[in-house]
Design a protein around this motif. Structure first.
Motif, PDB file in Angstrom:
ATOM      1  N   LEU A 192       2.913  14.434  14.901  1.00  0.00           N
ATOM      2  CA  LEU A 192       4.207  14.200  15.524  1.00  0.00           C
ATOM      3  C   LEU A 192       4.694  12.825  15.105  1.00  0.00           C
ATOM      4  CD1 LEU A 192       3.421  15.527  19.115  1.00  0.00           C
ATOM      5  CD2 LEU A 192       4.760  16.683  17.361  1.00  0.00           C
ATOM      6  N   GLY A 193       5.936  12.734  14.667  1.00  0.00           N
ATOM      7  CA  GLY A 193       6.450  11.455  14.218  1.00  0.00           C
ATOM      8  C   GLY A 193       6.092  11.188  12.766  1.00  0.00           C
ATOM      9  N   PRO A 194       6.432   9.987  12.287  1.00  0.00           N
ATOM     10  CA  PRO A 194       6.311   9.691  10.857  1.00  0.00           C
ATOM     11  C   PRO A 194       4.935   9.231  10.385  1.00  0.00           C
ATOM     12  CG  PRO A 194       7.365   7.863  11.981  1.00  0.00           C
ATOM     13  CD  PRO A 194       7.139   8.914  13.017  1.00  0.00           C
ATOM     14  N   ILE A 195       4.046   8.786  11.255  1.00  0.00           N
ATOM     15  CA  ILE A 195       2.822   8.118  10.806  1.00  0.00           C
ATOM     16  C   ILE A 195       1.903   9.062  10.037  1.00  0.00           C
ATOM     17  CG2 ILE A 195       0.737   6.909  11.576  1.00  0.00           C
ATOM     18  CD1 ILE A 195       2.370   5.640  13.800  1.00  0.00           C
ATOM     19  N   HIS A 196       1.710  10.279  10.524  1.00  0.00           N
ATOM     20  CA  HIS A 196       0.813  11.238   9.856  1.00  0.00           C
ATOM     21  C   HIS A 196       1.579  12.392   9.209  1.00  0.00           C
ATOM     22  CE1 HIS A 196      -2.977   9.514  11.294  1.00  0.00           C
ATOM     23  NE2 HIS A 196      -2.373   9.289  12.442  1.00  0.00           N
ATOM     24  N   TYR A 197       2.878  12.272   9.104  1.00  0.00           N
ATOM     25  CA  TYR A 197       3.699  13.367   8.583  1.00  0.00           C
ATOM     26  C   TYR A 197       3.372  13.661   7.111  1.00  0.00           C
ATOM     27  CZ  TYR A 197       7.783  16.108   7.249  1.00  0.00           C
ATOM     28  OH  TYR A 197       8.601  17.099   6.781  1.00  0.00           O
ATOM     29  N   GLY A 198       3.347  14.963   6.775  1.00  0.00           N
ATOM     30  CA  GLY A 198       3.202  15.373   5.382  1.00  0.00           C
ATOM     31  C   GLY A 198       1.786  15.559   4.892  1.00  0.00           C
ATOM     32  N   LYS A 199       0.783  15.262   5.714  1.00  0.00           N
ATOM     33  CA  LYS A 199      -0.600  15.447   5.272  1.00  0.00           C
ATOM     34  C   LYS A 199      -0.906  16.947   5.177  1.00  0.00           C
ATOM     35  CE  LYS A 199      -2.312  11.054   7.110  1.00  0.00           C
ATOM     36  NZ  LYS A 199      -3.269  10.382   8.024  1.00  0.00           N
ATOM     37  N   PRO A 200      -1.614  17.365   4.129  1.00  0.00           N
ATOM     38  CA  PRO A 200      -1.837  18.804   3.881  1.00  0.00           C
ATOM     39  C   PRO A 200      -2.474  19.550   5.054  1.00  0.00           C
ATOM     40  CG  PRO A 200      -2.485  17.505   1.968  1.00  0.00           C
ATOM     41  CD  PRO A 200      -2.175  16.524   3.055  1.00  0.00           C
ATOM     42  N   LYS A 201      -3.387  18.914   5.779  1.00  0.00           N
ATOM     43  CA  LYS A 201      -4.097  19.658   6.818  1.00  0.00           C
ATOM     44  C   LYS A 201      -3.224  20.009   8.023  1.00  0.00           C
ATOM     45  CE  LYS A 201      -6.216  15.603   9.058  1.00  0.00           C
ATOM     46  NZ  LYS A 201      -7.524  15.028   9.473  1.00  0.00           N
ATOM     47  N   TYR A 202      -2.002  19.481   8.073  1.00  0.00           N
ATOM     48  CA  TYR A 202      -1.112  19.790   9.188  1.00  0.00           C
ATOM     49  C   TYR A 202      -0.010  20.774   8.809  1.00  0.00           C
ATOM     50  CZ  TYR A 202      -3.360  15.525  10.825  1.00  0.00           C
ATOM     51  OH  TYR A 202      -4.299  14.563  11.163  1.00  0.00           O
ATOM     52  N   GLN A 203      -0.118  21.394   7.635  1.00  0.00           N
ATOM     53  CA  GLN A 203       0.943  22.282   7.172  1.00  0.00           C
ATOM     54  C   GLN A 203       1.084  23.539   8.037  1.00  0.00           C
ATOM     55  OE1 GLN A 203       3.267  21.355   4.899  1.00  0.00           O
ATOM     56  NE2 GLN A 203       2.084  19.466   5.219  1.00  0.00           N
ATOM     57  N   LEU A 204      -0.037  24.079   8.537  1.00  0.00           N
ATOM     58  CA  LEU A 204       0.059  25.252   9.408  1.00  0.00           C
ATOM     59  C   LEU A 204       0.834  24.907  10.678  1.00  0.00           C
ATOM     60  CD1 LEU A 204      -0.720  28.152  10.137  1.00  0.00           C
ATOM     61  CD2 LEU A 204      -2.870  27.261  11.085  1.00  0.00           C
ATOM     62  N   ALA A 205       0.585  23.721  11.195  1.00  0.00           N
ATOM     63  CA  ALA A 205       1.292  23.301  12.402  1.00  0.00           C
ATOM     64  C   ALA A 205       2.786  23.152  12.152  1.00  0.00           C
ATOM     65  CB  ALA A 205       0.715  21.983  12.916  1.00  0.00           C
ATOM     66  N   GLU A 206       3.183  22.781  10.923  1.00  0.00           N
ATOM     67  CA  GLU A 206       4.602  22.648  10.602  1.00  0.00           C
ATOM     68  C   GLU A 206       5.305  23.995  10.784  1.00  0.00           C
ATOM     69  OE1 GLU A 206       6.351  19.877   9.942  1.00  0.00           O
ATOM     70  OE2 GLU A 206       4.494  18.799  10.390  1.00  0.00           O
ATOM     71  N   LYS A 207       4.630  25.083  10.439  1.00  0.00           N
ATOM     72  CA  LYS A 207       5.220  26.407  10.617  1.00  0.00           C
ATOM     73  C   LYS A 207       5.432  26.703  12.106  1.00  0.00           C
ATOM     74  CE  LYS A 207       2.703  30.113  10.537  1.00  0.00           C
ATOM     75  NZ  LYS A 207       1.836  31.259  10.128  1.00  0.00           N
ATOM     76  N   TYR A 208       4.443  26.332  12.930  1.00  0.00           N
ATOM     77  CA  TYR A 208       4.574  26.551  14.359  1.00  0.00           C
ATOM     78  C   TYR A 208       5.663  25.667  14.964  1.00  0.00           C
ATOM     79  CZ  TYR A 208       0.258  29.310  14.336  1.00  0.00           C
ATOM     80  OH  TYR A 208      -0.671  30.281  14.103  1.00  0.00           O
ATOM     81  N   LYS A 209       5.809  24.474  14.438  1.00  0.00           N
ATOM     82  CA  LYS A 209       6.842  23.574  14.958  1.00  0.00           C
ATOM     83  C   LYS A 209       8.241  24.141  14.701  1.00  0.00           C
ATOM     84  CE  LYS A 209       5.467  19.545  13.195  1.00  0.00           C
ATOM     85  NZ  LYS A 209       5.446  18.081  12.936  1.00  0.00           N
ATOM     86  N   LEU A 210       8.427  24.775  13.548  1.00  0.00           N
ATOM     87  CA  LEU A 210       9.726  25.393  13.250  1.00  0.00           C
ATOM     88  C   LEU A 210      10.008  26.551  14.201  1.00  0.00           C
ATOM     89  CD1 LEU A 210       9.663  25.391   9.341  1.00  0.00           C
ATOM     90  CD2 LEU A 210      10.961  23.873  10.844  1.00  0.00           C
ATOM     91  N   ILE A 211       8.957  27.307  14.551  1.00  0.00           N
ATOM     92  CA  ILE A 211       9.124  28.408  15.507  1.00  0.00           C
ATOM     93  C   ILE A 211       9.542  27.857  16.874  1.00  0.00           C
ATOM     94  CG2 ILE A 211       7.909  30.233  16.754  1.00  0.00           C
ATOM     95  CD1 ILE A 211       6.133  30.591  14.288  1.00  0.00           C
ATOM     96  N   LEU A 212       8.871  26.780  17.300  1.00  0.00           N
ATOM     97  CA  LEU A 212       9.206  26.164  18.591  1.00  0.00           C
ATOM     98  C   LEU A 212      10.619  25.581  18.574  1.00  0.00           C
ATOM     99  CD1 LEU A 212       5.793  24.379  19.279  1.00  0.00           C
ATOM    100  CD2 LEU A 212       6.743  26.269  20.608  1.00  0.00           C
ATOM    101  N   ALA A 213      10.985  24.971  17.436  1.00  0.00           N
ATOM    102  CA  ALA A 213      12.331  24.407  17.318  1.00  0.00           C
ATOM    103  C   ALA A 213      13.385  25.499  17.394  1.00  0.00           C
ATOM    104  CB  ALA A 213      12.454  23.641  16.002  1.00  0.00           C
ATOM    105  N   SER A 214      13.111  26.635  16.746  1.00  0.00           N
ATOM    106  CA  SER A 214      14.041  27.758  16.790  1.00  0.00           C
ATOM    107  C   SER A 214      14.215  28.267  18.217  1.00  0.00           C
ATOM    108  CB  SER A 214      13.529  28.879  15.882  1.00  0.00           C
ATOM    109  OG  SER A 214      14.305  30.039  16.028  1.00  0.00           O
ATOM    110  N   GLU A 215      13.096  28.368  18.935  1.00  0.00           N
ATOM    111  CA  GLU A 215      13.145  28.849  20.318  1.00  0.00           C
ATOM    112  C   GLU A 215      13.871  27.855  21.216  1.00  0.00           C
ATOM    113  OE1 GLU A 215      12.228  31.975  23.003  1.00  0.00           O
ATOM    114  OE2 GLU A 215      12.125  31.786  20.811  1.00  0.00           O
TER     115      GLU A 215
END
Length: 407
Positions: free
Chosen positions: A67-90
């Protein structure tokens, strides 16, 4: 013998400029009011000394979601990025505003939101990139709403992923500005009402927090007593060795007593021939160590003026339980509810958290002094004598047998 080369200094200011820097630093320090409470300005990284310990990486690095800019873009969090888009859509679906309007509100305030982070954390992000990160991550409100209403299944989000995400909400380096969450809350239906005690977004009359970790700290402490049970004179006379583990206290005639209250509400009460050490109840699960570690790191931030209440509490609790037997005593007294493996695992956790901490010696100084005073009484010494020589079933008969033989 070769001549030693002179050290070369590049871009060194003139002597007059260096003198001016010295004087300005002193003036700035003198102009700061000692009674004024400093503003908590930025979300920042862990201190260097904490990062230096490799074993602490499990406490400050997100496990599932950034969450936020400090750890953004690291490969191991890519699955969570998909879930975040789902939550944002909802979140947008349930909002009374359209997506463009929600985004524009963050874009218009991106300078203010950027200032909520230390410069190092956002220097590599253009305004457009930072706006997008905060726009998507700010919809974490929908995650909180789903957590309180058990609606993750409706979004095809597995419970194990949801549980890991909840732990990542309270990492120092994983925070979002409170003002961002508050503005998004005002424009969307998912609200903070009904959120569990540790996640409530209100401070009961206190100044607005800067992030969720700050809010968590406030809900755990008694804000009316910033330094509870403290006396500066006592702290000068006693040291931390006045704390004894729970077995030592029990052997000296001091019993443990649980109470449901804030973490910093620890007190000692004498009663007839014994004493009672009252401690707040605490539940220890898999996320507790991570939360405490990040709370202590938050207290160590240079722009946060605190009395180190959480740090002092961890030091106190660590002194009470060095081994698994001590954890068992706390469990039997109803103070500690263990969800984390064995008693030894709990003792190891608090011993690890209590390493290299500098507590506030004023906190609990009265408790420490009272315990020390109790240990010096004749009755306490009789308790200790009985424990040392008569605590086994055969000790008393053996003593009288020897005495009879001597007679």
């Amino acid at each position: 013998m070769p001549r030693r080369r002179a050290v070369q200094y590049k871009s060194l200011p003139s002597l007059e400029e260096m003198f001016k820097m010295v004087m300005e630093a002193g003036e700035n320090a003198n102009n700061r009011s000692p009674t004024a409470t400093p503003k908590i300005e930025t979300i920042q990284k862990f201190a260097f000394l904490q990062r230096e310990n490799k074993g602490f990486k499990k406490y400050y690095e997100p496990r599932a979601v950034s969450l936020g800019p400090i750890h953004y873009g690291k490969p191991k969090y890519q699955l969570a990025e998909k879930y975040k888009l789902i939550l944002a859509s909802e979140f947008i679906k349930n909002s009374s505003k359209v997506i463009d309007e929600l985004y524009k509100k963050i874009e218009d305030n991106i300078k203010e939101l950027r200032e909520c982070y230390e410069e190092e954390a956002t220097k590599d992000y253009l305004d457009k990139a930072l706006t997008w990160i905060l726009f998507v991550d700010g919809c974490i409100l929908q995650y909180i709403y789903c957590a309180t209403t058990n609606k993750f299944k409706d979004l095809n989000i597995k419970n194990d992923c949801a549980a890991l995400g909840q732990q990542d909400l309270f990492l120092l380096e994983n925070q979002l500005p409170y003002r961002l969450l508050k503005r998004k809350q005002e424009r969307g239906k998912p609200s903070f009402n009904g959120i569990p005690h540790e996640q409530r977004l209100s401070m009961d009359g206190e100044s607005e927090p800067i992030h969720l970790l700050h809010l968590l700290r406030t809900t755990l402490l008694d804000n009316l007593k910033k330094v509870n049970n403290s006396n500066p004179n006592n702290s000068k006379k006693q040291d931390w060795q006045s704390y004894r583990n729970v077995k030592d206290l029990k052997n000296a005639g001091i019993w443990l007593k649980p109470k449901t209250t804030f973490l910093n509400d620890i007190c000692y009460n004498p009663s007839c021939f014994i004493g009672y050490l009252s401690l707040p109840k605490i539940s220890v699960d898999n996320s507790k160590g991570q939360k405490f570690f990040n709370l202590m790191a938050f207290e160590m931030c240079p722009d946060f003026d605190s009395n180190f209440e959480i740090t002092s509490y961890i030091c106190f609790l660590n002194s009470l339980m060095n081994h698994a037997d001590h954890v068992m005593e706390l469990r039997k007294a109803g103070i500690l509810h263990k969800v984390l493996g064995s008693d030894q695992a709990v003792a190891k956790l608090f011993n690890e958290l209590g390493t290299n901490l500098i507590p506030n010696l004023n906190i609990y100084s009265d408790v420490r002094a009272d315990i020390h005073k109790h240990h010096r009484t004749l009755l306490s010494r009789l308790f200790q004598f009985y424990h040392d020589y008569f605590n086994r079933p055969w000790s008393v008969p053996a003593f009288f047998g020897i005495l009879l033989e001597l007679v």
